[in-house]
Design a protein around this motif. Structure first.
Motif, mmCIF file in Angstrom:
data_model
loop_
_atom_site.group_PDB
_atom_site.id
_atom_site.type_symbol
_atom_site.label_atom_id
_atom_site.label_comp_id
_atom_site.label_asym_id
_atom_site.label_seq_id
_atom_site.Cartn_x
_atom_site.Cartn_y
_atom_site.Cartn_z
ATOM 1 N N VAL A 1 0.818 -1.219 0.000
ATOM 2 C CA VAL A 1 0.000 0.000 0.000
ATOM 3 C C VAL A 1 0.854 1.274 0.000
ATOM 4 O O VAL A 1 0.351 2.358 0.273
ATOM 5 C CB VAL A 1 -1.019 0.008 1.166
ATOM 6 N N SER A 2 2.136 1.148 -0.358
ATOM 7 C CA SER A 2 3.004 2.337 -0.356
ATOM 8 C C SER A 2 2.571 3.393 -1.370
ATOM 9 O O SER A 2 2.751 4.583 -1.131
ATOM 10 C CB SER A 2 4.461 1.946 -0.636
ATOM 11 N N ARG A 3 2.025 2.978 -2.500
ATOM 12 C CA ARG A 3 1.613 3.996 -3.479
ATOM 13 C C ARG A 3 0.441 4.832 -2.942
ATOM 14 O O ARG A 3 0.243 5.965 -3.367
ATOM 15 C CB ARG A 3 1.259 3.349 -4.830
ATOM 16 N N SER A 4 -0.301 4.289 -1.995
ATOM 17 C CA SER A 4 -1.379 5.065 -1.358
ATOM 18 C C SER A 4 -0.909 5.798 -0.116
ATOM 19 O O SER A 4 -1.431 6.857 0.210
ATOM 20 C CB SER A 4 -2.521 4.136 -0.917
ATOM 21 N N LEU A 5 0.066 5.209 0.613
ATOM 22 C CA LEU A 5 0.362 5.711 1.965
ATOM 23 C C LEU A 5 1.832 6.036 2.216
ATOM 24 O O LEU A 5 2.192 6.445 3.313
ATOM 25 C CB LEU A 5 -0.113 4.679 3.003
ATOM 26 N N GLY A 6 2.704 5.858 1.222
ATOM 27 C CA GLY A 6 4.122 6.178 1.397
ATOM 28 C C GLY A 6 4.924 5.010 1.948
ATOM 29 O O GLY A 6 4.427 3.889 2.108
ATOM 30 N N TYR A 7 6.204 5.284 2.217
ATOM 31 C CA TYR A 7 7.084 4.277 2.822
ATOM 32 C C TYR A 7 6.781 4.184 4.317
ATOM 33 O O TYR A 7 6.174 5.096 4.899
ATOM 34 C CB TYR A 7 8.554 4.685 2.650
#
Ligand SMILES: Cc1cc2nc3c(=O)[nH]c(=O)nc-3n(C[C@H](O)[C@H](O)[C@H](O)COP(=O)(O)OP(=O)(O)OC[C@H]3O[C@@H](n4cnc5c(N)ncnc54)[C@H](O)[C@@H]3O)c2cc1C
Ligand SMILES: *[C@@H]1O[C@H](CO)[C@@H](O)[C@H](O)[C@H]1NC(C)=O
Ligand SMILES: *[C@@H]1O[C@H](CO)[C@@H](O)[C@H](O)[C@H]1NC(C)=O
Ligand SMILES: *[C@@H]1O[C@H](CO)[C@@H](O)[C@H](O)[C@H]1NC(C)=O
Ligand SMILES: *[C@@H]1O[C@H](CO)[C@@H](O)[C@H](O)[C@H]1NC(C)=O
Ligand SMILES: *[C@@H]1O[C@H](CO)[C@@H](O)[C@H](O)[C@H]1NC(C)=O
Length: 566
Positions: A192-198
Motif C-alpha cells: 500500500v506504499s503507493r497510497s500511503l508512502g514508505y
C-alpha cells in the motif's frame, strides 16, 4: 554477458577496500573476541544473566542449537553468545555490558536480512524476538486515525491482524514474518506504499538504546536521552529521527517504533495474471512486449493501485489438449487497490487486458473485504540461499535498452534468475515532514526491482566444490552492475551485497550528514554491520586522519579508473 568493461569490477572492489584501509571486518577485528584474554569470564556472564529478565544462551545449549537460522542460508553464521532480551532494561544492560567488554554486537529481529547484517561469527547477538508488545492508540493527538507502537520482535502478520480488528491499516511489509526492525530502519516498502508512502514516511517516534546503555526517545522535533543512571538530556533537533528514517541499522538497538495509522477502506480489489514468456513450440516470446506494457501500466496507474510484478527464467510446462507444452520464464502480476470496487478497475488495466485477451492469457479481478483479507494470502517464500541485485527503477530509463538488458540477463544465461518488483510512485514521491536520509531515487522510482540468483543448497555439492558459490556470485556481478544503470539509488534492505558504490546508492549526498549524526550518538562506532553507516571505517579518537579524506581518496581513484576503462 554484456558490459565487458565491468569484468574489472572485482579488481576495483579489492583496490578500493585495500586503499580505504578499513571495512567492517577491521572494525570487528578491533573487538574482543571469544578466546581473547579480554573476553568476559563465565562469572561475569552469569552475573549478566542474573540481572536480565530474559536470558543468555551459549552455543552448547539446546535452545541455541535450535535457533540462529538466517532466512538466507548463504549468510548463516554462529554468534558466540545470544541474549534473549525481554525489555528495554534488558537491552540497556546487555549493550552496556558488551560495550564495557568491547564485544562485537549484532542485532536481530527476524533474521530476514538478505546480506546477513543481523548476525556474525563469534558475535554477541541480541535476539529481539521476545520483544513483542504492541499498543494501539485510536485517540491520539498526534494523528487523526490513531497510532500504533510496536516493539521490533513482532511480525507484520500479527500487527496487521490486531489493527484489522479495529479497522486500521499501517504501512508494513508484504511478507508475514518480516518484522518492523530492520525493515523500517532501511525505509520499508509495502503493497500500500503507493497510497500511503514508505514505512518511514509514517514514522512518528522511535526509542533506541545507545552503546553506553542510555536510551533515547526521538521525534521529528526533539530527542530526549535518559542515561543509564537515569539522568535526562535533551537534544532539541530532529537529526537522530531523520537519520533513523532510512539509515538506521548501525546507531543502536531500537526498542519500539510509533507509526501513524490509516482508516480501513471499505474493501480492496486485486488484479492478477501469470504469463508464460518463452514458448518455443508456438514460436512466441512475450518478454519484450510485456515489459513495455508493464512500464506504461505502472506509470499511468492511479495512486490507489500498488503491488508487485515478478519475473523469472525457470522452465515449466502446461497442457494443451493431449500434449505438454514447454516454456521458459514466468511473469506474474499481483496488483492491489487500496479501496473498494467502484467500477473504474477495468479501465486501469485496459491496455494490458486487451493484449492479454488477444494473446489468450488469463487474468482475474477479485474483491477483498478488508486489508487482512487481502494480505493473508501473501505467503512467505521458503528459506532460501540467494544473492541479490537491486535498483530503484526510473521511468525515463526504462527504454528498449532496459528491455534488451533484462532479456539477455534472463534468457541468454543458464543461471536461474528471479526478480520481484515492488511498484512504487504515488505517495512515495512525497518527502515527509522533517525529511529522510534516503537517496532521492526512492522518491522518483516506479519499481524497486530485486533480482536474485539462487545458489545450491545441497551439502554434497558445497563440500565437493567449496568455491562454486563464489564463482557464481562473481559471475552475477556484471548483471548487478548493469541493473544499477536503469535506476537511481538502491533499496537498503534488498541490496547488492558487494556494491562498491553502496554509500552513494543508498543515501546519495545525505551520507555525510548521516555519518556525522551517527558519530555524534555512537562516537566509538560501536554498532556496525555490512554496508551500514560508518562501516567503511571509524574515526577512532586515537587516529588523527580525517574520516572524509580517508574515505574520499580510494573512491576518487575508482571513479578515475572507471572513467579510463570506458
Ligand atoms: C521473504 C522476505 C520478504 C520481504 N518483503 C519485504 C517487503 O515487503 N517490503 C520491504 O520493504 N522489505 C521486504 N523484505 C526485506 C526486508 O526489509 C529486510 O529483509 C529487512 O532486513 C528485514 O528486517 P528484519 O528486522 O525483519 O530482519 P533482521 O534480519 O532481523 O534485521 C535486519 C537489519 O536490521 C537490524 N535490526 C533489526 N532489528 C533492529 C532493532 N530493533 N534495532 C536496531 N537494528 C535492528 C539488524 O541488525 C539488521 O542489520 C523482505 C525480505 C524477505 C526475506
Ligand atoms: C530443539 O528441537 C528439537 C527437535 O526439533 C526438540 O525436540 C527440542 O525440544 C528443542 N529444544 C528446545 C530447547 O527448544
Ligand atoms: C531468535 O528467536 C527466534 C524466536 O525465538 C528464533 O526463531 C530465532 O531463530 C532466534 N535467533 C537466534 C539467533 O537466536
Ligand atoms: C480522547 O482524548 C481526549 C483528550 O485528548 C479525551 O478528552 C477523551 O476522553 C478521549 N476519548 C477516549 C474515548 O479515550
Ligand atoms: C466486486 O464487487 C462489486 C459489488 O460490490 C461487483 O459489482 C463487482 O463485480 C465485484 N468484482 C468482482 C471481480 O467480483
Ligand atoms: C526482444 O528484444 C531482444 C533484445 O532487444 C531481441 O534480441 C529479441 O529478438 C526480441 N525478441 C522478440 C520476440 O522480439
Amino acid at each position: 554477458m554484456r558490459f565487458p568493461a565491468f569484468s574489472l569490477l572485482p579488481v576495483l572492489v579489492s583496490i578500493a577496500s585495500a586503499l580505504t584501509g578499513y571495512d567492517v571486518n577491521d572494525i570487528i577485528r578491533e573487538r574482543c573476541c571469544p578466546g581473547d584474554d579480554c573476553y568476559p569470564s563465565q562469572e561475569q556472564l552469569a552475573a549478566l544473566n542474573t540481572q536480565m529478565e530474559g536470558r543468555l544462551l551459549l552455543p552448547a545449549m539446546d535452545e541455541y542449537r535450535n535457533q540462529s537460522h538466517m532466512y538466507n542460508t548463504l549468510e548463516q553464521r554462529f554468534p558466540n553468545l545470544i541474549a534473549m532480551v525481554k525489555s528495554a532494561k534488558d537491552i540497556q544492560a546487555v549493550v552496556k555490558f558488551a560495550h564495557a567488554h568491547n564485544l562485537h554486537v549484532t542485532v536481530r529481529s527476524s533474521g530476514h536480512d538478505y546480506m546477513g547484517r543481523s548476525t556474525w561469527e563469534g558475535s554477541f547477538l541480541i535476539n529481539l524476538s521476545e520483544m513483542n508488545e504492541m499498543e494501539i492508540d485510536l485517540n491520539s493527538s498526534r494523528s487523526q486515525y490513531g497510532t500504533v507502537k510496536v516493539q521490533t520482535g513482532l511480525q507484520w502478520q500479527e500487527i496487521y491482524q490486531k489493527l484489522n480488528a479495529v479497522s486500521r491499516v499501517v504501512v508494513g511489509g508484504s511478507a508475514h514474518t518480516v518484522t518492523p526492525g530492520g525493515y523500517t530502519l532501511g525505509g520499508g516498502h509495502s503493497p500500500v506504499s503507493r497510497s500511503l508512502g514508505y514505512a518511514v514516511d509514517n514514522l512518528l517516534e522511535v526509542q533506541i538504546v545507545f552503546a553506553d546503555g542510555s536510551i533515547a526517545t526521538c521525534t521529528e522535533s526533539r530527542t530526549v536521552i535518559k542515561t543509564y543512571d537515569g539522568n535526562f538530556q535533551y537534544v532539541e533537533n530532529g537529526d537522530l529521527f531523520w537519520a533513523l528514517r532510512g539509515g538506521g541499522h548501525s546507531f543502536g538497538v531500537v526498542v519500539y517504533f510509533l507509526f501513524r495509522l490509516h482508516p480501513m477502506p471499505k474493501g480492496m480489489v486485486t488484479f492478477a495474471s501469470t504469463i508464460a514468456i518463452d514458448i518455443p513450440a508456438f514460436g512466441i516470446n512475450y518478454f519484450n512486449a510485456t515489459m513495455l506494457l508493464l512500464r506504461d501500466l505502472i506509470v499511468t496507474m492511479p495512486t490507489q493501485w500498488g503491488g508487485y510484478w515478478m519475473i523469472n527464467n525457470g522452465p515449466g510446462t502446461f497442457p494443451v489438449g493431449e500434449s505438454v507444452i514447454q516454456y521458459r520464464g514466468l511473469l506474474s502480476l499481483y496488483f492491489n487497490k487500496f479501496g473498494a470496487w467502484d467500477g473504474t478497475e477495468k479501465a486501469v488495466f485496459k491496455s494490458f487486458t486487451d493484449w492479454a485477451t488477444a494473446a489468450n492469457v488469463p487474468f482475474t479481478f477479485a474483491n477483498k473485504s478488508d486489508f487482512w483479507d487481502f494480505e493473508k494470502d501473501a505467503a512467505d517464500p521458503p528459506i532460501t540461499r540467494a544473492y541479490l541485485a537491486n535498483s530503484l527503477l526510473q521511468p525515463e530509463l526504462l527504454t528498449e535498452e532496459f528491455v534488451s538488458f533484462m532479456h539477455s540477463g534472463l534468457f541468454l544465461t543458464s543461471e536461474y534468475l528471479a526478480c520481484t518488483g515492488a511498484t512504487l510512485g504515488g505517495k512515495t514521491t512525497n518527502e515527509p515532514s522533517g525529511g529522510t536520509p534516503l537517496h532521492p531515487g526512492y522518491r522518483s522510482t516506479i519499481t524497486s526491482l530485486s533480482c536474485g540468483i539462487v545458489l545450491n543448497d545441497a551439502d554434497k555439492d558445497l563440500l565437493d566444490q567449496p568455491n562454486k558459490d563464489q564463482e557464481r556470485i562473481e559471475g552475477f556481478w556484471p548483471f548487478a552492475e548493469g541493473l544499477r544503470k536503469y535506476g537511481r539509488g538502491m533499496y537498503v534492505n534488498e541490496a547488492w551485497k558487494d556494491n562498491p558504490y553502496w554509500r552513494e546508492d543508498f543515501w546519495g549526498s545525505n551520507y555525510d550528514r548521516l555519518l556525522s549524526v551517527k558519530l555524534r550518538f555512537d562516537p566509538k562506532n560501536f554498532f556496525t554491520c555490512h554496508h551500514c553507516v560508518g562501516s567503511e571505517h571509524l574515526p577512532g579518537p586515537k587516529d588523527g586522519t580525517s574520516v572524509a579524506a580517508r574515505m574520499a581518496a580510494p573512491w576518487l581513484l575508482v571513479v578515475l579508473v572507471m572513467g579510463l576503462i570506458r
